[in-house]
Enzyme design. Sequence first.
Site, PDB file in Angstrom:
ATOM      1  N   GLY A  93       0.823  -1.213   0.000  1.00 44.12           N
ATOM      2  CA  GLY A  93       0.000   0.000   0.000  1.00 44.12           C
ATOM      3  C   GLY A  93       0.850   1.252   0.000  1.00 44.12           C
ATOM      4  CE1 TYR A 131      -8.262   1.018   9.487  1.00 43.03           C
ATOM      5  CE2 TYR A 131      -8.357   1.880  11.728  1.00 43.03           C
ATOM      6  CZ  TYR A 131      -7.709   1.786  10.507  1.00 43.03           C
ATOM      7  OH  TYR A 131      -6.530   2.450  10.304  1.00 43.03           O
TER       8      TYR A 131
HETATM    9  P1  NDP Z   1      -4.535   5.594   2.266  1.00 45.39           P
HETATM   10  O1  NDP Z   1      -5.973   5.309   2.080  1.00 45.39           O
HETATM   11  O2  NDP Z   1      -4.013   6.939   1.972  1.00 45.39           O
HETATM   12  O3  NDP Z   1      -3.661   4.526   1.427  1.00 45.39           O
HETATM   13  C1  NDP Z   1      -3.957   3.163   1.500  1.00 45.39           C
HETATM   14  C2  NDP Z   1      -2.964   2.393   0.683  1.00 45.39           C
HETATM   15  O4  NDP Z   1      -3.280   0.992   0.812  1.00 45.39           O
HETATM   16  C3  NDP Z   1      -2.993   2.719  -0.798  1.00 45.39           C
HETATM   17  O5  NDP Z   1      -1.680   2.728  -1.284  1.00 45.39           O
HETATM   18  C4  NDP Z   1      -3.771   1.537  -1.393  1.00 45.39           C
HETATM   19  O6  NDP Z   1      -3.366   1.253  -2.715  1.00 45.39           O
HETATM   20  C5  NDP Z   1      -3.344   0.418  -0.487  1.00 45.39           C
HETATM   21  N1  NDP Z   1      -4.258  -0.728  -0.515  1.00 45.39           N
HETATM   22  C6  NDP Z   1      -5.555  -0.785  -0.147  1.00 45.39           C
HETATM   23  N2  NDP Z   1      -6.039  -2.021  -0.329  1.00 45.39           N
HETATM   24  C7  NDP Z   1      -5.016  -2.774  -0.815  1.00 45.39           C
HETATM   25  C8  NDP Z   1      -4.877  -4.141  -1.201  1.00 45.39           C
HETATM   26  N3  NDP Z   1      -5.906  -5.000  -1.116  1.00 45.39           N
HETATM   27  N4  NDP Z   1      -3.678  -4.565  -1.679  1.00 45.39           N
HETATM   28  C9  NDP Z   1      -2.639  -3.716  -1.770  1.00 45.39           C
HETATM   29  N5  NDP Z   1      -2.711  -2.410  -1.425  1.00 45.39           N
HETATM   30  C10 NDP Z   1      -3.883  -1.946  -0.948  1.00 45.39           C
HETATM   31  O7  NDP Z   1      -4.226   5.149   3.785  1.00 45.39           O
HETATM   32  P2  NDP Z   1      -3.187   5.730   4.862  1.00 45.39           P
HETATM   33  O8  NDP Z   1      -1.907   6.034   4.234  1.00 45.39           O
HETATM   34  O9  NDP Z   1      -3.884   6.734   5.670  1.00 45.39           O
HETATM   35  O10 NDP Z   1      -3.034   4.429   5.784  1.00 45.39           O
HETATM   36  C11 NDP Z   1      -1.972   3.491   5.653  1.00 45.39           C
HETATM   37  C12 NDP Z   1      -2.077   2.483   6.788  1.00 45.39           C
HETATM   38  O11 NDP Z   1      -2.014   3.163   8.026  1.00 45.39           O
HETATM   39  C13 NDP Z   1      -3.368   1.681   6.794  1.00 45.39           C
HETATM   40  O12 NDP Z   1      -3.130   0.356   7.214  1.00 45.39           O
HETATM   41  C14 NDP Z   1      -4.209   2.412   7.820  1.00 45.39           C
HETATM   42  O13 NDP Z   1      -5.181   1.583   8.391  1.00 45.39           O
HETATM   43  C15 NDP Z   1      -3.148   2.824   8.815  1.00 45.39           C
HETATM   44  N6  NDP Z   1      -3.509   3.928   9.676  1.00 45.39           N
HETATM   45  C16 NDP Z   1      -3.804   5.161   9.148  1.00 45.39           C
HETATM   46  C17 NDP Z   1      -4.154   6.201   9.973  1.00 45.39           C
HETATM   47  C18 NDP Z   1      -4.493   7.569   9.480  1.00 45.39           C
HETATM   48  O14 NDP Z   1      -4.919   8.403  10.291  1.00 45.39           O
HETATM   49  N7  NDP Z   1      -4.312   7.888   8.218  1.00 45.39           N
HETATM   50  C19 NDP Z   1      -4.232   5.999  11.432  1.00 45.39           C
HETATM   51  C20 NDP Z   1      -3.884   4.687  11.875  1.00 45.39           C
HETATM   52  C21 NDP Z   1      -3.542   3.699  11.014  1.00 45.39           C
HETATM   53  P3  NDP Z   1      -4.351   1.470  -4.007  1.00 45.39           P
HETATM   54  O15 NDP Z   1      -4.725   2.903  -4.014  1.00 45.39           O
HETATM   55  O16 NDP Z   1      -3.514   1.046  -5.144  1.00 45.39           O
HETATM   56  O17 NDP Z   1      -5.516   0.574  -3.742  1.00 45.39           O
END
Ligand code: NDP
Length: 246
Positions: free
Chosen positions: A11, A154
């Site tokens: 991701g 989640y």
């Molecule tokens: P974003 O929504 O900005 O990015 C999510 C990323 O995950 C994208 O690159 C997306 O790729 C990828 N992704 C989603 N589904 C899949 C899949 N099935 N296979 C491969 N890649 C996938 O999220 P954030 O950057 O905000 O979050 C990143 C991580 O941090 C997550 O695990 C989130 O739960 C965690 N987190 C975030 C917080 C926040 O406040 N932002 C707080 C706490 C935890 P694509 O676009 O190509 O699908």
Amino acid sequence: MLTDKVAVVTGASRGIGREIAKTLAGEGALVIVNYNGSAQRADQVVREIKEAGGRGEAVQCDVSDFEKAREFMEYVIKTYGRVDILVNNAGITRDGLLMRMSEEDFDSVVRTNLKGAFNCMRHGARQMIKQKSGRIINISSVSGVLGNAGQVNYASSKAGIIGMTKSAAREMASRGITVNAIAPGFINTEMTAVLPDGVKEGAAAQIPMKVFGEPKDVAAAAAFLASDEARYITGQVLCVDGGMAM
Ligand code: NDP
């Protein structure tokens, strides 16, 4: 420095994963920038890594699919000969109150966030054991530590990541492999940008530091846990959350 290490960041096309990928590449690692649907954005991340003098490749894989995750990790190991750092960051939200949550919204979040991390660890661990070294960093959340109304799915996936991290850490500690989790609080990314203003203000009020964090705050923690200096740290949950979960 992470010179000549091979790192996989799931991701990594945007948000926190993107920043982790760029930070690890900046420290000298060759970074596999994984994405699911956002090919152009993943290519852009790789371009930025290369412009800064680093090495990387964008590789598509839906990590929630066990067989696809196997093909993905096998590709990395076959192409680059090793995998030193695995950051399980890919994640999604499908928020809603328990009483209204659909089975699909529960399953898809757990499948992507929890099973996706399992899949990549499952298919990467053998190589790390062979190498007698490795760093696994799983991205959890304060929601998994504290619970959060509207996030039964989640929070379950993120609490599951903590149990999975500690169990894998115990299994692999004697093999030179560390497994740790990072639990970010509210971080400014597209995931939080969609929250209504009222929710954002309410969230900020709960944070002792009163502001959301930035992806680079999480990336710095990941780079530390990936470093040689962190060799004696395993099974831990590092909260990067402005004090929310203390
Ligand atoms: P974003 O929504 O900005 O990015 C999510 C990323 O995950 C994208 O690159 C997306 O790729 C990828 N992704 C989603 N589904 C899949 C899949 N099935 N296979 C491969 N890649 C996938 O999220 P954030 O950057 O905000 O979050 C990143 C991580 O941090 C997550 O695990 C989130 O739960 C965690 N987190 C975030 C917080 C926040 O406040 N932002 C707080 C706490 C935890 P694509 O676009 O190509 O699908």
